[in-house]
Design a protein around this motif. Structure first.
Motif, PDB file in Angstrom:
ATOM      1  N   GLY A  38      48.806  41.253  48.341  1.00  0.00           N
ATOM      2  CA  GLY A  38      48.219  42.562  48.081  1.00  0.00           C
ATOM      3  C   GLY A  38      48.770  43.184  46.806  1.00  0.00           C
ATOM      4  O   GLY A  38      48.033  43.767  46.014  1.00  0.00           O
ATOM      5  N   MET A  39      50.077  43.018  46.598  1.00  0.00           N
ATOM      6  CA  MET A  39      50.707  43.572  45.395  1.00  0.00           C
ATOM      7  C   MET A  39      50.137  42.919  44.130  1.00  0.00           C
ATOM      8  O   MET A  39      49.864  43.594  43.146  1.00  0.00           O
ATOM      9  N   GLN A  51      38.405  43.867  45.032  1.00  0.00           N
ATOM     10  CA  GLN A  51      39.133  44.097  46.272  1.00  0.00           C
ATOM     11  C   GLN A  51      38.304  43.905  47.536  1.00  0.00           C
ATOM     12  O   GLN A  51      38.838  43.940  48.625  1.00  0.00           O
ATOM     13  N   LEU A  64      47.265  41.520  43.778  1.00  0.00           N
ATOM     14  CA  LEU A  64      45.900  42.030  43.629  1.00  0.00           C
ATOM     15  C   LEU A  64      45.925  43.434  43.028  1.00  0.00           C
ATOM     16  O   LEU A  64      45.146  43.767  42.129  1.00  0.00           O
ATOM     17  N   PHE A  65      46.875  44.239  43.532  1.00  0.00           N
ATOM     18  CA  PHE A  65      47.024  45.611  43.057  1.00  0.00           C
ATOM     19  C   PHE A  65      47.313  45.633  41.558  1.00  0.00           C
ATOM     20  O   PHE A  65      46.731  46.425  40.811  1.00  0.00           O
ATOM     21  N   ASN A  77      40.361  52.614  31.193  1.00  0.00           N
ATOM     22  CA  ASN A  77      40.664  53.943  30.677  1.00  0.00           C
ATOM     23  C   ASN A  77      40.866  53.911  29.172  1.00  0.00           C
ATOM     24  O   ASN A  77      40.603  54.867  28.474  1.00  0.00           O
ATOM     25  N   ILE A 100      44.179  44.996  39.637  1.00  0.00           N
ATOM     26  CA  ILE A 100      43.277  46.151  39.629  1.00  0.00           C
ATOM     27  C   ILE A 100      43.809  47.240  38.696  1.00  0.00           C
ATOM     28  O   ILE A 100      43.061  47.851  37.939  1.00  0.00           O
ATOM     29  N   THR A 119      42.001  48.871  35.571  1.00  0.00           N
ATOM     30  CA  THR A 119      41.809  50.304  35.478  1.00  0.00           C
ATOM     31  C   THR A 119      42.361  50.815  34.154  1.00  0.00           C
ATOM     32  O   THR A 119      41.751  51.643  33.481  1.00  0.00           O
TER      33      THR A 119
END
Lengths: 329, 315
Positions: free
Chosen positions: B293-294, B250, B296-297, B308, B300, B304
């Protein structure tokens, strides 16, 4: 640091000096930019080109050059290190005489005055943003962490997961709507916008770390305080803050550094030159057409001074706290 | 854990909620609301003002055909690989400092490590920009001085890169094909103070017995690293790995300042974050920027999730 004998960490047979050698090599390269920044800040472009690596020797050389028609031109330049201990050598064959004299004015202190004038106001703005930002971030985070750590209140689990989800959310996707939100709140082009967004952004991480810490404090202390009729605010002031000084200090430093180094948001929302923080100021300075590297480096160095001062006062927190805090968090 | 308390007591303590309200309010206003707004606006043709037009999934369709966007994802994956390499010096440094016998030297080295942190990160960046300067820059000077430049020029002649020439300075940030190598060199010797301190904290929790046992078995220094130190700081390494990958994915400040809004010559330094910034604040296409942005989100979030699931960090 462990107090146990460390004889076994490095083997008995193994000598220590190769390790020192490698570490020192790394550290010298690591510190090289700092050294360059400092020594270039006392030079103008001419003396930098003549001798980029070492500080200038404190001598100046006056060269007289005689043209074919008999006119004389006199030029002053800084001496090379090879000339510092012997007599001056003319820089090229057309130079007739070269005289060396001891001269401290080869160090361009003016660069520093220039840098200070240029960067000073930006530093003031940044100090304001970073100090108020850190203060409010930590104050609110302590309140929030106390709320989560003290009792299991109804809904506190829901709120806690709401906070945790935020940790997964990347900030990068938010910046566009954040910009239009700040526009609607007419906070664009204000320093308070930086403070508020910084405080909001710092809540999750700080509450997360502080909650764990406050939960580990002995319960008896809180109970005793409650017996004495202390309110929650009193308990925070007299129990939480004194007991968790070191972690609050570490978090403050991290928070301060974060605010100090942040430039993307300020680049987007600040327009007036008087409001520029260090980040935006330096970016615009970098964009200037003619570059006097000495002035730039002096400005950069001045930009580091507030952190140097903080570092001198809380070196221990920096060095020990950072590692302890980072692992706990 | 926090005390569980009875409903009556909770009612009596209702004032406690006031403590969380400011944080909550700030977080909702400045984190949740923008996030929701970003999702909402990614379906609009929006230039940042009052007028906006619902265009459904058009922004996303456009993004999937956006060559620059996919190119930027490729660049960012290369950067992530670079950054994995750049973790190695920190680990070596931590192990070396840990193995130094004298406590006083250890403390001194830690201090020396932290010293570069007093320089604002932006200044470090600009100093590096200065190092990369073709004419006055330190990097070219060093290459000339050590004769590596001659080597590079002859290598260039053999392989036909067309990047290094005898009489011209090397344009680190202006040659499209040198931008990625420059981003690799950036930050040499790649020692992150915070990283080293975290690894050191991990190393220091290793018990003496383990070392003593290893010593009795006659284990050499390299094997000690492989079998004792590395496995025991793996938690910290994984932690910084995850932070690093997400940070690289990011981040775009480095590229913005080093190379400019368009990602440098030939757009070789374009990363997704920078493309989003570019679309919003240069081209004024806020709606499309939200869609980028979405995307990219989602990347990410995926990372994540994988983290996890597979690279769980033990607390």
């Amino acid at each position: 640091m462990s107090t146990a004998p460390k004889d076994f960490v490095g083997s008995h047979k193994q000598k220590d000096w190769p390790k020192h050698l490698i570490i020192c090599a790394f550290i010298i390269i690591e510190l090289f930019p700092l050294y360059m920044m400092f020594q270039v800040s006392f030079k103008d472009n001419a003396s930098f080109l003549r001798n980029p690596w070492a500080p200038t020797p404190p001598f100046s050389v006056v060269e007289t050059r005689q043209a074919a028609d008999g006119t004389e031109t006199v030029k002053t330049r800084v001496a090379d290190w090879s000339e510092a201990f012997s007599s001056a050598k003319p820089s090229d064959p057309s130079v007739k005489t070269a005289e060396k004299s001891f001269d401290l004015s080869v160090y361009k202190v003016k660069n520093w005055n220039f840098g200070l004038k240029l960067i000073g106001p930006y530093i003031a703005n940044t100090v304001f943003v970073a100090v108020t930002g850190t203060f409010f971030t930590l104050t609110l985070a302590i309140f929030g962490a106390y709320f989560f750590a003290r009792y299991k209140m109804p809904f506190s689990n829901v709120l806690w997961s709401a906070f945790l989800v935020l940790m997964l959310m990347p900030g990068v996707a938010n910046i566009v709507p954040l910009f239009s939100l700040l526009k609607e709140l007419s906070l664009l082009n204000t320093l308070w916008a930086l403070v508020i967004v910084g405080v909001a952004g710092g809540q999750v991480f700080n509450i997360f770390v502080l909650r764990n810490f406050i939960e580990d404090l002995p319960k008896d202390l809180f109970e005793a305080a409650e017996m004495d009729g202390a309110s929650h605010i009193d308990q925070i002031r007299n129990v939480v803050i004194p007991m968790s000084g070191s972690i609050i200090g570490t978090l403050s430093i991290l928070c301060f550094l974060g605010q100090w180094n942040d430039f993307l948001l300020s680049l987007i929302i600040l327009r007036d030159k008087e409001l520029f923080t260090l980040g935006v100021g330096l970016i615009y300075l970098d964009g200037e057409y003619v570059k006097q590297w000495g002035q730039m480096m002096a400005a950069y160095f001045i930009a580091s001074i507030p952190l140097i001062v903080i570092f001198l006062f809380c070196m221990r927190l920096f060095v020990r706290g950072l590692s302890a805090g980072a692992v706990k968090g | 854990m926090a005390f569980p308390i009875s409903r009556q007591k909770a009612l009596r303590e209702w004032k406690l909620y006031f403590l969380i309200v400011p944080s909550l309010l700030l977080v909702v206003t400045f984190s949740y609301f923008p996030a929701a707004s970003a999702i909402y606006h990614s379906f609009f043709d929006w230039a940042g003002g009052e007028t906006k037009q619902l265009i459904g999934l058009d922004n996303f369709k456009r993004a999937f055909g956006d060559q620059v966007l996919w190119g930027s994802f490729k660049t960012v994956s290369i950067l992530i690989v670079f950054n994995l390499f750049k973790m190695i010096p920190s680990i070596i440094m931590a192990v070396l400092i840990h193995r130094v016998k004298s406590d006083r030297w250890q403390y001194l080295y830690r201090v020396m490590l932290v010293v570069p942190m007093i320089v604002p990160s932006l200044v470090t960046l600009f100093i590096w920009k200065f190092f990369f300067d073709p004419n006055m820059g330190v990097l070219n000077n060093i290459l000339d001085f050590t004769g590596i430049k001659t080597l590079l020029v002859s290598l260039d002649q053999v392989f036909g890169w067309g990047l290094f020439f005898e009489n011209a300075p090397i344009g680190w940030l202006s040659q499209p094909d040198l931008i990625l190598p420059s981003l690799f060199i950036w930050g040499f010797p790649w020692i992150g103070a915070v990283g080293v301190l975290i690894y050191l904290a991990g190393l220091q929790s290793i018990g003496q017995e383990i070392y003593e046992a290893a010593e009795l078995d006659g284990v050499g220094p390299f094997k000690k690293f492989i079998y004792i130190e590395l496995p025991l700081i793996l938690t910290q390494v994984r932690l910084s790995l995850v932070l690093l990958v997400i940070g690289t994915l990011q981040g775009y400040g480095l590229q913005l300042l080093l190379l400019g809004e368009s990602g440098g010559a030939g757009g070789r330094g374009m990363v997704p974050g920078l493309w989003m910034y570019n679309k919003a604040f240069v081209a004024g296409e806020f709606g499309y920027a939200c869609a980028v942005g979405m995307i990219l989100f989602v990347f990410i979030l995926l990372l994540t999730f994988l983290n996890n699931k597979y690279v769980r960090v033990d607390k």
